[in-house]
Design a protein around this motif. Structure first.
Motif, PDB file in Angstrom:
ATOM      1  N   PHE A 152      11.657   7.966 -13.950  1.00  0.00           N
ATOM      2  CA  PHE A 152      12.643   7.020 -13.440  1.00  0.00           C
ATOM      3  C   PHE A 152      12.261   6.505 -12.056  1.00  0.00           C
ATOM      4  CE2 PHE A 152      14.983   9.650 -16.500  1.00  0.00           C
ATOM      5  CZ  PHE A 152      15.507   8.652 -17.313  1.00  0.00           C
ATOM      6  N   ILE A 153      11.686   7.389 -11.231  1.00  0.00           N
ATOM      7  CA  ILE A 153      11.227   6.959  -9.911  1.00  0.00           C
ATOM      8  C   ILE A 153      10.020   6.043 -10.046  1.00  0.00           C
ATOM      9  CG2 ILE A 153      10.215   7.746  -7.735  1.00  0.00           C
ATOM     10  CD1 ILE A 153      11.923  10.237  -7.934  1.00  0.00           C
ATOM     11  N   THR A 154       9.123   6.388 -10.957  1.00  0.00           N
ATOM     12  CA  THR A 154       7.946   5.548 -11.194  1.00  0.00           C
ATOM     13  C   THR A 154       8.361   4.154 -11.649  1.00  0.00           C
ATOM     14  OG1 THR A 154       6.637   7.487 -11.831  1.00  0.00           O
ATOM     15  CG2 THR A 154       5.808   5.326 -12.512  1.00  0.00           C
ATOM     16  N   ALA A 155       9.333   4.081 -12.550  1.00  0.00           N
ATOM     17  CA  ALA A 155       9.824   2.784 -13.030  1.00  0.00           C
ATOM     18  C   ALA A 155      10.421   1.980 -11.875  1.00  0.00           C
ATOM     19  CB  ALA A 155      10.875   2.988 -14.127  1.00  0.00           C
ATOM     20  N   PHE A 156      11.141   2.654 -10.997  1.00  0.00           N
ATOM     21  CA  PHE A 156      11.755   1.971  -9.851  1.00  0.00           C
ATOM     22  C   PHE A 156      10.677   1.445  -8.906  1.00  0.00           C
ATOM     23  CE2 PHE A 156      14.031   1.672  -5.810  1.00  0.00           C
ATOM     24  CZ  PHE A 156      15.204   1.051  -6.209  1.00  0.00           C
ATOM     25  N   ILE A 157       9.645   2.230  -8.656  1.00  0.00           N
ATOM     26  CA  ILE A 157       8.556   1.790  -7.776  1.00  0.00           C
ATOM     27  C   ILE A 157       7.814   0.605  -8.391  1.00  0.00           C
ATOM     28  CG2 ILE A 157       6.361   2.463  -6.713  1.00  0.00           C
ATOM     29  CD1 ILE A 157       7.469   5.328  -6.562  1.00  0.00           C
ATOM     30  N   ALA A 175       8.841  -6.928  -7.380  1.00  0.00           N
ATOM     31  CA  ALA A 175       9.711  -7.750  -6.532  1.00  0.00           C
ATOM     32  C   ALA A 175       8.949  -8.438  -5.410  1.00  0.00           C
ATOM     33  CB  ALA A 175      10.833  -6.892  -5.947  1.00  0.00           C
ATOM     34  N   ILE A 176       7.853  -7.811  -4.928  1.00  0.00           N
ATOM     35  CA  ILE A 176       7.098  -8.397  -3.821  1.00  0.00           C
ATOM     36  C   ILE A 176       5.874  -9.178  -4.292  1.00  0.00           C
ATOM     37  CG2 ILE A 176       7.882  -6.646  -2.199  1.00  0.00           C
ATOM     38  CD1 ILE A 176       5.208  -5.245  -2.491  1.00  0.00           C
ATOM     39  N   SER A 177       5.684  -9.271  -5.619  1.00  0.00           N
ATOM     40  CA  SER A 177       4.601 -10.105  -6.134  1.00  0.00           C
ATOM     41  C   SER A 177       5.043 -11.570  -6.120  1.00  0.00           C
ATOM     42  CB  SER A 177       4.198  -9.667  -7.545  1.00  0.00           C
ATOM     43  OG  SER A 177       5.250  -9.861  -8.454  1.00  0.00           O
ATOM     44  N   GLN A 207       0.829  -1.205   0.000  1.00  0.00           N
ATOM     45  CA  GLN A 207       0.000   0.000   0.000  1.00  0.00           C
ATOM     46  C   GLN A 207       0.863   1.254   0.000  1.00  0.00           C
ATOM     47  OE1 GLN A 207      -3.383   0.129  -0.366  1.00  0.00           O
ATOM     48  NE2 GLN A 207      -2.974   2.307  -0.609  1.00  0.00           N
ATOM     49  N   PHE A 208       1.963   1.205   0.745  1.00  0.00           N
ATOM     50  CA  PHE A 208       2.895   2.333   0.782  1.00  0.00           C
ATOM     51  C   PHE A 208       3.475   2.607  -0.598  1.00  0.00           C
ATOM     52  CE2 PHE A 208       7.372   3.716   1.248  1.00  0.00           C
ATOM     53  CZ  PHE A 208       7.150   4.978   1.779  1.00  0.00           C
ATOM     54  N   LEU A 209       3.877   1.534  -1.291  1.00  0.00           N
ATOM     55  CA  LEU A 209       4.433   1.689  -2.636  1.00  0.00           C
ATOM     56  C   LEU A 209       3.375   2.181  -3.614  1.00  0.00           C
ATOM     57  CD1 LEU A 209       6.682  -1.513  -2.870  1.00  0.00           C
ATOM     58  CD2 LEU A 209       7.432   0.865  -2.607  1.00  0.00           C
ATOM     59  N   GLN A 210       2.139   1.715  -3.445  1.00  0.00           N
ATOM     60  CA  GLN A 210       1.046   2.175  -4.300  1.00  0.00           C
ATOM     61  C   GLN A 210       0.835   3.675  -4.135  1.00  0.00           C
ATOM     62  OE1 GLN A 210      -0.583   0.741  -6.631  1.00  0.00           O
ATOM     63  NE2 GLN A 210      -0.518  -1.464  -6.315  1.00  0.00           N
ATOM     64  N   ASN A 211       0.915   4.136  -2.886  1.00  0.00           N
ATOM     65  CA  ASN A 211       0.751   5.570  -2.625  1.00  0.00           C
ATOM     66  C   ASN A 211       1.882   6.377  -3.259  1.00  0.00           C
ATOM     67  OD1 ASN A 211      -1.564   5.055  -1.145  1.00  0.00           O
ATOM     68  ND2 ASN A 211      -0.481   4.996   0.829  1.00  0.00           N
TER      69      ASN A 211
END
Length: 237
Positions: free
Chosen positions: A16-21, A27-29, A3-7
């Motif tokens: 570039f930040i969006t791609a990293f997120i 990675a957590i799927s 949820q934190f990453l979704q936010n």
């Protein structure tokens, strides 16, 4: 965490930040998480060589970067020509899992019994001699390259449905898969760094592990086989 990453993803306007997120979410799927756990088991087989562990982690990451970037370049080019990615996504989502499962089983069996055969080891041998250890990075590189192609529905949506379309319209979009790939391998890099440099008593731990070297190699091989069976069952049945 998710949820934190979704936010963060919703509030990010820097590609570039969006791609990293997106990579972190991948990675957590379930599927990438399973492959990262398998990769951690593999790279830790050189546990008495701290630097080699970290090198293996970086080579695994490089393998994922090569795989995601080469595929991304092709897909971005196709998308810019006005073609759809649906057929490619469907093919890779199906064939990637079908290939990865049996391949992991073969690698696991190879690590268990390959030393009895007079054939090239390609860095996947269970033995831990200096000669083989120096070749072990090739195994980490290949594992990273192949594991990146094990798309499941969640990772497929994040890569094909979000990263690639964004990359096709952004300046410098061909570099976005690199940031995505680094993020997908971040758990492996962190664990490799911890194993290599963080623990104060790591020297004693390495000495203890050396006594169980053959047993440890068998455990790693069995992890490969178990994860391979999981993928095989998931995609074939």
């Amino acid at each position: 965490m998710e949820q934190f990453l979704q936010n963060l993803l919703e509030s990010s306007n820097i590609p570039f930040i969006t791609a990293f997120i997106l990579g972190l979410l991948t990675a957590i799927s379930p599927c990438p998480l399973a492959t990262n756990i398998t990769a951690i088991a593999y790279i830790s087989k050189d546990i008495e060589d701290k630097k080699q562990i970290f090198r293996n982690g970086l080579l695994y990451t490089l393998g994922r970067i090569i795989s995601y970037t080469l595929l991304g370049v092709v897909l971005i080019f196709i998308l810019k020509q006005g073609s759809s990615l649906y057929g490619i996504q469907k093919f890779l989502a199906k064939s990637g899992g079908i290939i990865i499962g049996p391949l992991l089983i073969i690698i696991g069996l190879f690590m268990l019994f390959g030393n009895k055969l007079n054939i090239p080891k390609f860095g996947f041998s269970g033995q831990n001699s200096d000669k083989i250890r120096n070749k072990g990075g090739w195994g980490a590189l290949w594992i990273g390259f192949l594991f990146a192609l094990a798309f499941c529905p969640t990772s497929g949506i994040l890569y094909f449905g979000m990263l690639i379309p964004m990359s096709a319209i952004e300046v410098g979009g061909y570099f976005l898969p690199v940031f995505f790939a680094i993020a997908t391998a971040l758990p492996v890099i962190i664990v490799a760094w911890l194993l290599a440099f963080s623990f104060a008593e790591v020297g004693k731990f390495y000495n203890s592990v050396q006594k169980f070297e053959k047993w440890f190699s068998k455990v790693i091989a069995e992890i490969f086989i178990i994860v391979g069976l999981y993928y095989t069952f998931t995609f074939y049945f």
